[in-house]
Structure formats: C-alpha cells, structure tokens
Design a protein around this motif. Sequence first.
Motif, PDB file in Angstrom:
ATOM      1  N   SER A  44       1.280   5.347   7.539  1.00  0.00           N
ATOM      2  CA  SER A  44       1.997   4.618   6.759  1.00  0.00           C
ATOM      3  C   SER A  44       2.429   2.722   6.641  1.00  0.00           C
ATOM      4  N   TYR A  45       2.271   2.373   8.307  1.00  0.00           N
ATOM      5  CA  TYR A  45       1.277   1.059   8.125  1.00  0.00           C
ATOM      6  C   TYR A  45       0.176   0.665   7.375  1.00  0.00           C
ATOM      7  N   LEU A  46      -1.146   1.817   7.931  1.00  0.00           N
ATOM      8  CA  LEU A  46      -2.602   1.251   7.051  1.00  0.00           C
ATOM      9  C   LEU A  46      -2.651   1.397   6.344  1.00  0.00           C
ATOM     10  N   TYR A  47      -1.919   2.172   5.839  1.00  0.00           N
ATOM     11  CA  TYR A  47      -1.764   2.588   4.040  1.00  0.00           C
ATOM     12  C   TYR A  47      -1.090   1.189   3.538  1.00  0.00           C
ATOM     13  N   ASN A  48      -0.279   0.577   3.446  1.00  0.00           N
ATOM     14  CA  ASN A  48       0.054  -0.520   2.896  1.00  0.00           C
ATOM     15  C   ASN A  48      -0.433  -1.360   3.123  1.00  0.00           C
ATOM     16  N   ARG A  49      -1.222  -1.593   4.650  1.00  0.00           N
ATOM     17  CA  ARG A  49      -2.402  -2.366   4.393  1.00  0.00           C
ATOM     18  C   ARG A  49      -3.513  -2.627   3.381  1.00  0.00           C
ATOM     19  N   ILE A  50      -3.942  -1.306   3.275  1.00  0.00           N
ATOM     20  CA  ILE A  50      -4.905  -1.050   2.688  1.00  0.00           C
ATOM     21  C   ILE A  50      -4.740  -1.504   0.762  1.00  0.00           C
ATOM     22  N   HIS A  57       1.037   2.014  -2.010  1.00  0.00           N
ATOM     23  CA  HIS A  57       2.233   1.578  -1.874  1.00  0.00           C
ATOM     24  C   HIS A  57       2.769   2.570  -1.870  1.00  0.00           C
ATOM     25  N   LYS A  58       2.136   3.265  -2.581  1.00  0.00           N
ATOM     26  CA  LYS A  58       3.481   4.439  -3.195  1.00  0.00           C
ATOM     27  C   LYS A  58       2.944   6.045  -2.197  1.00  0.00           C
ATOM     28  N   LYS A  59       2.007   5.841  -1.568  1.00  0.00           N
ATOM     29  CA  LYS A  59       0.942   6.586  -0.232  1.00  0.00           C
ATOM     30  C   LYS A  59       1.987   6.887   0.774  1.00  0.00           C
ATOM     31  N   ALA A  60       2.266   5.052   1.453  1.00  0.00           N
ATOM     32  CA  ALA A  60       2.715   4.533   2.769  1.00  0.00           C
ATOM     33  C   ALA A  60       3.734   4.858   2.328  1.00  0.00           C
TER      34      ALA A  60
END
Length: 663
Positions: A169-175, A192-195
């Motif tokens: 979740s954190y990594l997707y937020n960073r992407i 962001h929605k994926k995270a």
Amino acid sequence: MLDSIHRLRRLSENEKSDLDAKFKYAKFASELSYKTKIDSIILKSNTNLAYLYVLKNNLEQSKKLLDKNLKLAYKLNDSSYPILDTYSLLGYYHHIIEIQNDSAYYYYNKALKITRKLKNVSTEIDILNNISNLQFNEHNYVNSNANLIEAINKINLLPKNNKNLDKISYLYNRIALNAKYLKLYDKAIEYHKKALSINNKISDEHEISIYVNKFKNYLDIKINLAEAYKEKKDYKKTLFIYKELLENKSLLKKDPLSYVAILNNKAYTLFLAKNNNTKYINSLFNKAYKISDSLNALYEIASGGNDMAEFYYTVNKKDSALILSKRSYRIGKEIKNHYEVSRSLLMLSKIKKGEAGKQYLYEHIKLNDSLLDIERASRNKFARIQYETDNYIDETKRLTTQNILIVVIGLIIILIFILILIIRIQITKNKMLSFESEQQKANDEIYSLMLRQQAKVEEGRLLERHRISEELHDGILNKLSGSRLGLEFLSMDEDNPNKKNYSFYINEIQSIEREIRDLSHELKNTLLDADKNFITILEEYIHNQSKLNTFTYSINQNNVIFWEDINDYIKINLYRIIQEAIQNTIKHAKATNITINFSINSNNLRVEIIDDGMGFDSTQKNDGIGLVNIESRISKLKGELQIISKPKNGTVLKIQIPLFKSL
C-alpha cells in the motif's frame, strides 16, 4: 552471557517500550558484548545502539559508533548480516540526518548488493524504497518509480500478511506521488486508489499496531488523493475528501499533523476554487497555522505560510503576506526544502517593488535553474555512483583473492617450516631417548657388575673362611689332640709328682679343642652371609647418604629372603627404586629417619619405604619426575605401588613385586 545479550537486544527493539528504556537495554547489551570478545556479537549490538543514538538525536556518538562498526564489518567480511546492518544504518544516517544523498546512495547500494547475495527479500524491499526516496528528493521521479515497481514485484512473492500488505500500500502511494510530480494526474489517482484498496485489506486485529498503522496510512493516502484531484483542478472531489476526513471528531487527537494538513489544504483549495467566503478560508488557515506553531512542525509552517501568503496577497493583505513569506523562506532554507524556498522567493518578488523585488525574482530564477540542473545531473549521478561502487567491489574481490592467495602461500611456508622443526625436534628427542636408554643399560650393567663383584668378594670370603676352618680343624686341632694324648699317657705314671698338673692342662687343652672345633664349624656355615650380596650394596649406599644428609636408617627383613635366588633384573630395578625414593626423601621430605622393610609372601616380594618427613597430599596428581620413574620401574616389573602420605605426616611407599626364580 549470550542469552542475556539476545534478551537485552530484543527488549531494545520492543515497539511498546519508550526510547530511554530501549536505549538503556541496547547500551547494556553493547557493554556485555565487548566482554565476549566475539566481533560478530559486538557488531550486532553496536549497530542496534547506533540506531537508537540516531533516534535520541545524539548524531556525533552515532557516527562515531557507525565508523567503528564499519571497520569491524570489513574485518568480518565473511559475516554478511552485520555488514548489511551497518551499511543500511550508514545509508539511513546520511539520508535522514546529514541529508547527504550521494553518501546515502553509496551505502544503500552496497547494502542492496549484499541483500541480493543473501536473497534477503524483505530487507531488499526496504533498501529499494530508501533509494527511491533519495531519487524522489532529487526530483528523479522516473528512476524512483522504477525502484518502487521492482520493490512491489519482490513483495508480491512474499506471503500476504498485514506487514506486507502495508508495504505494498505504501509503495503504491509513493508511485502515485511520483506520477503527480510528473503531472500524470490520472495515473496518480489510479495508484492512490489502488493503495487505498490494499490498505482496506489489512485486518483490524489488535496486533497490527506492532507493524502498521492502518488509520495513519488511510489518512496519508486520502490526503494525497485529494491533492492529486486538486492538481487536476477537480476541486469538488478534493473538498469532498477533506470534508469526509474532518467528520472524524478525534482526528486532532489521533494525528494532529494530518489534521493541520487537511485544514490548510481545504483552505487553499477553497482559495484556488475562488470561493467568496474569505472569512471562513482565513479562519481555516489561521487555525492550521497556530496548531503547526504549537507543534513546531517546520515543514507545515513553511508550506502553510506560503499558502496563506498567496491568499493574503490576493485579498490585498500584503503586509501579512510579506511576514509569512519571509518566515517560510527562512524555515525552508533551514530544512533544505527548495520547493518552499522557491515559492517564498516568488511571492516576495511580487510583494516587494523595485530593485528589492527584482533581487528576489533573480534568486527565485537562479534557484529554479539550479534545481533543474540538479534534477538533470541526478539522473546520471546515481548511475555513476553505482558504477563506481561495482568497480570498487570488483577491485575489492580481486584484492581479496590476491590476499587470500598470499595468506595461503604464507601458511604453506609456515606449515613446512613447522614440519621441519617438528622433525628436527623428534630426531633430537629420539637421540636423547636413545642416549637415555643406553645410559640406563650402562647403569644397569654397572650395577650388575657391582653385584657380581660383591658376589666374588663374598665367595672369596667364604673360601677363605673354609680354608681357615680346615686349617684349624685339620692342623691345629689335630696337633692339640696329639699333644693332649701324650699328656694323658704321662699322667698314667703313678710315681709322677706332677700328675695333678697334667690333669689340669689336659682339661684346658680339651676346652681349647672344643672352642676351635666350634669356630671351625661356624666358619664353614655358608648360610651366615647368604643375603649379604644385595643388602650389603644397599646398606653401603644408604650409609653413605646418611653421613652426607644426616638421617638415621634401618633395614629389616621380616622373614628369610634368599637374595641369590632372586632374578638380577628385579634386584637392579629394586635398587634403583630405593635409590630414587631415598633421593626424593632427601630433596623434598627433609626426613630424619628412614626405614626399609623387606618381606616375602605368596611368591611376592614386598617392600615398605617409610620416612618421617614433610609428606604431601597423595590424592592430588603429582608430576614429579622421581615418582614417575619409580612408577615406571614398578610397571616394568609387573608390580604394584601404593603411596600413603599426608602433609606433615610422613610418607609410606608400599611396593609389591612378583618373583621369578633365576635359572
């Protein structure tokens, strides 16, 4: 001790303990580790302690310990985990504390190579994320995303537990954040929605707080999602998200910084959306700014101050805008946030008229140009560092191989030298043993000659006694008998006036005859000195020693011992045993009296050597050469030795030797 160290380290890593308690445990673990003198234990404990020094903001002590750890890590080049921990912590130190991105990347990259070698996927993911953060700070968003995607691919191979779901979740937020700065707003919203979707999959079990904070992650993702909508100018969706978040009445208490960000961002979004309720917007800004001030949240003060300055400038409150911009400029420089510094400079250039405004504008342009140069340079810088690191590692491997070869050759030479030395020592020992053996044979032969010589002397004595006995019996005794007979005939004469005198002298002669006959028989008795051979030699030796060393002695035979029937080999060794015992008594016991008792029982010769000396503890192992020699000789004779001794109570040696008749 090792168990105590491991327990203290676990206590120092317990998330539920406060920082001071964790530091105390880590420091104690480090102190105990030095006592073990095991480098790997010291390195592990010191790495943990260095991390806690960072958290306590004792940067000087942390750096000192990290430098020491690095030297120890190089020394333990076969212990990869301590080296990995040291490199990771050094990277963190330069990344977060010193903000030296080049050095941080150097150490992270070295740590990354070790994790791949060890196939430590979890640590590799963390390091990829840290490198991605460095690239994000350098505005290298493309390469930052590449590392984040690699980290996600790695983590997808791991079990889908709370901890790993939190990381994804954190990594997707960073992407998504990288995509926003690349102005790919739709992609940013998608990630962001994926995270957010993955964060929702984290279970609500109580223990998740050890690893993750689901609510905190939710806030971060929602705020970033709102910001992506804001950049896309979809203010309606932005405000909807902020309104939803602010409905949580406990938000200020749970997460005051997120609460500040939401208030400020809502006010700024209303301002961008040209909302006419300036009084409401102003109240939101002021409330957020005051909370930031009370928390001393420097980034929030700089960022919120710049947002408020824009608002005040637009509503023609330029004095307030000037104050806020100057403060944001100063704090932005202090925390090295170039983006907020650039925003402050742009606003100051608008507020200030004339030359002062131009100076602010020039500085703003110059800063932006330098940031663009840094951004362009950073795309190649990390690749160069990685290349140089790879070359350094290759060179280190080459030198390590070379050093190993030198060490191996050196060890072979040393082993050959040691082998030659051992052979020479063995040859010398063999010569000494041969010499001692020959000396022993010579000593035994000398003693045997002494016995034979003594036997010949005794034999001569006996022969001489036989001769004297025969002379007395056959010569003198016969003459006396003849004379006595003659006198007896004379005594028969009745007319002889000396008849009485004759009778007297005849009786005297008869008495002399009896004495001579008894003496002759005694001289012929060979049993009188049958045991003189061995005992004579022994007594002669002890007598001489008693004169030199002032002690009294006695030699006793409890029953008749026919020494001539005892094997010479037994007598030689027995003589040496007694000789050694006497010498031990003289040297160590300081005895004033020595008694030697001989007896024979069931074909066993028993010997007791008793002294009244100092004695010793016979229950303790004694490495004295004298006793060793005595034991060795008794062992050769298949005999038994018993030592009875106590300190200050004298010593008794009881020896039993089986007898074999000489042929």
